[in-house]
Motif scaffolding. Structure first.
Motif, short mmCIF file in Angstrom:
data_model
loop_
_atom_site.label_atom_id
_atom_site.label_comp_id
_atom_site.label_asym_id
_atom_site.label_seq_id
_atom_site.Cartn_x
_atom_site.Cartn_y
_atom_site.Cartn_z
N THR A 104 -5.84 8.06 -11.84
CA THR A 104 -7.05 7.23 -12.01
C THR A 104 -8.29 8.04 -11.64
OG1 THR A 104 -5.84 5.23 -11.49
CG2 THR A 104 -8.23 5.13 -11.22
N ARG A 124 -8.35 5.45 -16.79
CA ARG A 124 -6.94 5.25 -16.48
C ARG A 124 -6.24 4.82 -17.77
NH1 ARG A 124 -5.01 2.52 -12.06
NH2 ARG A 124 -3.85 1.07 -13.37
N GLU A 174 -4.69 -3.07 -6.69
CA GLU A 174 -3.87 -1.88 -6.41
C GLU A 174 -2.39 -2.25 -6.53
OE1 GLU A 174 -4.86 1.52 -5.28
OE2 GLU A 174 -2.80 1.56 -6.02
N ASN A 211 -1.30 7.11 -11.73
CA ASN A 211 -1.40 6.21 -12.89
C ASN A 211 -0.82 6.88 -14.13
OD1 ASN A 211 -3.67 5.24 -15.27
ND2 ASN A 211 -2.50 3.69 -14.19
N ASN A 264 2.80 6.53 -14.11
CA ASN A 264 3.21 5.16 -14.43
C ASN A 264 3.22 4.89 -15.93
OD1 ASN A 264 3.42 4.82 -11.71
ND2 ASN A 264 1.44 3.81 -11.47
C1 MLT Z 1 -1.78 2.58 -10.72
O1 MLT Z 1 -2.65 1.76 -10.77
O2 MLT Z 1 -1.23 3.08 -11.71
C2 MLT Z 1 -1.34 3.01 -9.37
O3 MLT Z 1 -1.80 2.11 -8.42
C3 MLT Z 1 -1.77 4.38 -9.04
C4 MLT Z 1 -3.26 4.50 -9.04
O4 MLT Z 1 -3.89 4.24 -8.02
O5 MLT Z 1 -3.79 4.84 -10.07
#
Ligand code: MLT
Length: 201
Positions: free
Chosen positions: A22, A56, A63, A103, A106
Motif C-alpha cells: 500500500t 493499492r 486494516e 497488499n 494479498n
Molecule cells: C492489506 O490491506 O492488504 C493489508 O492490510 C496490508 C496492507 O496494509 O496493505
C-alpha cells in the motif's frame, strides 16, 4: 493499468510480476526483482485503487478487513491485464513468478485462489488470507514461498498459518520463512527467496 515492463537478458528465466505494498508503485520492487532473478524480464504493476492517495490493489474497509466485492473485481481485472500484457510484450504467460509484498502479496494470493496455476511460483512477503470460503482450484504445480514475521503487528501468526494450510490443501508446495522484522521486508527474506527461486526451475 499503470505498469513498467523490462525485458530481461535471459529469456529462459520466468517473468517476474511485481505487486507493491500500500502506498507503493510499479517501480518499488524492481531492486528486489534484480536480486531475486538477475536477467529475468519484469512486469511491475501499480494497483488501480487509491486510499487517501496511496495506490493499492483493492479497497478495504479497515486494516485487515477487505472489501471482498472489490477484491474479486480487481483480481479478474488483473488477470485480464496480465493476458493483455503477455500478448503485447511477448512474454510467456505460462512461466510467471509473482512477487508481492503486503497488499501486493494479498492480491497475488487472490489470483492464485481464483486462477490456480496462473503463476508457476509465488514469493509472498507478509501475506494475509485474501478471501475465505472459496473452493480453491488445484495448486498442484505451484510453489509458494512465504516470508512472515513472528512479530508482525498487522498479521497474526494464526492467519499466516491458515494461509499456509489453505495453499497446501490445494496442492501447493509451500516454503515458510519466519523472521522477526515485523511487517518490514528484510534482506534475510529476500536472500532466502532468491535461493528458493533458483531451486524452482
Ligand atoms: C492489506 O490491506 O492488504 C493489508 O492490510 C496490508 C496492507 O496494509 O496493505
Amino acid at each position: 493499468m499503470i505498469h513498467i515492463f523490462r525485458k530481461g537478458s535471459d529469456e529462459s528465466l520466468p517473468t517476474l510480476v511485481l505487486f507493491h505494498g500500500t502506498g507503493g508503485n510499479e517501480h518499488d520492487l524492481l531492486p528486489l526483482a534484480g536480486l531475486l532473478a538477475p536477467g529475468a524480464s519484469v512486469l511491475g504493476i501499480r494497483g488501480n485503487v487509491l486510499e487517501n492517495g496511496m495506490p493499492r490493489y483493492f479497497r478495504r474497509l479497515a486494516e485487515g478487513i477487505f472489501d471482498e466485492e472489490d477484491l474479486i473485481f480487481r483480481t479478474h481485472e488483473l488477470k485480464q491485464f496480465l493476458d493483455k500484457a503477455a500478448a503485447e510484450y511477448g512474454f510467456d504467460s505460462g512461466n510467471l513468478v509473482a512477487v508481492g509484498y503486503s497488499n501486493g502479496a494479498n492480491i497475488a494470493g487472490s489470483l492464485l485462489f481464483h486462477y490456480g496455476g496462473i503463476f508457476r511460483s509465488a514469493v509472498l512477503l507478509h501475506p494475509m488470507v485474501p478471501l475465505r470460503g472459496l473452493n480453491l482450484p488445484s495448486l498442484k504445480d505451484v510453489a509458494v514461498f512465504i516470508g512472515a514475521g513472528t512479530n508482525d503487528p498487522i498479521i497474526r501468526r494464526e492467519e499466516t498459518e491458515e494461509l499456509e494450510s489453505l495453499l497446501r490443501e490445494a496442492g501447493a508446495e509451500v516454503t515458510m520463512l519466519w523472521g522477526n522484522q515485523g511487517h518490514r521486508l528484510s534482506s534475510a527474506e529476500a536472500e532466502a527467496a532468491r535461493d528458493w527461486l533458483k531451486q524452482q526451475s
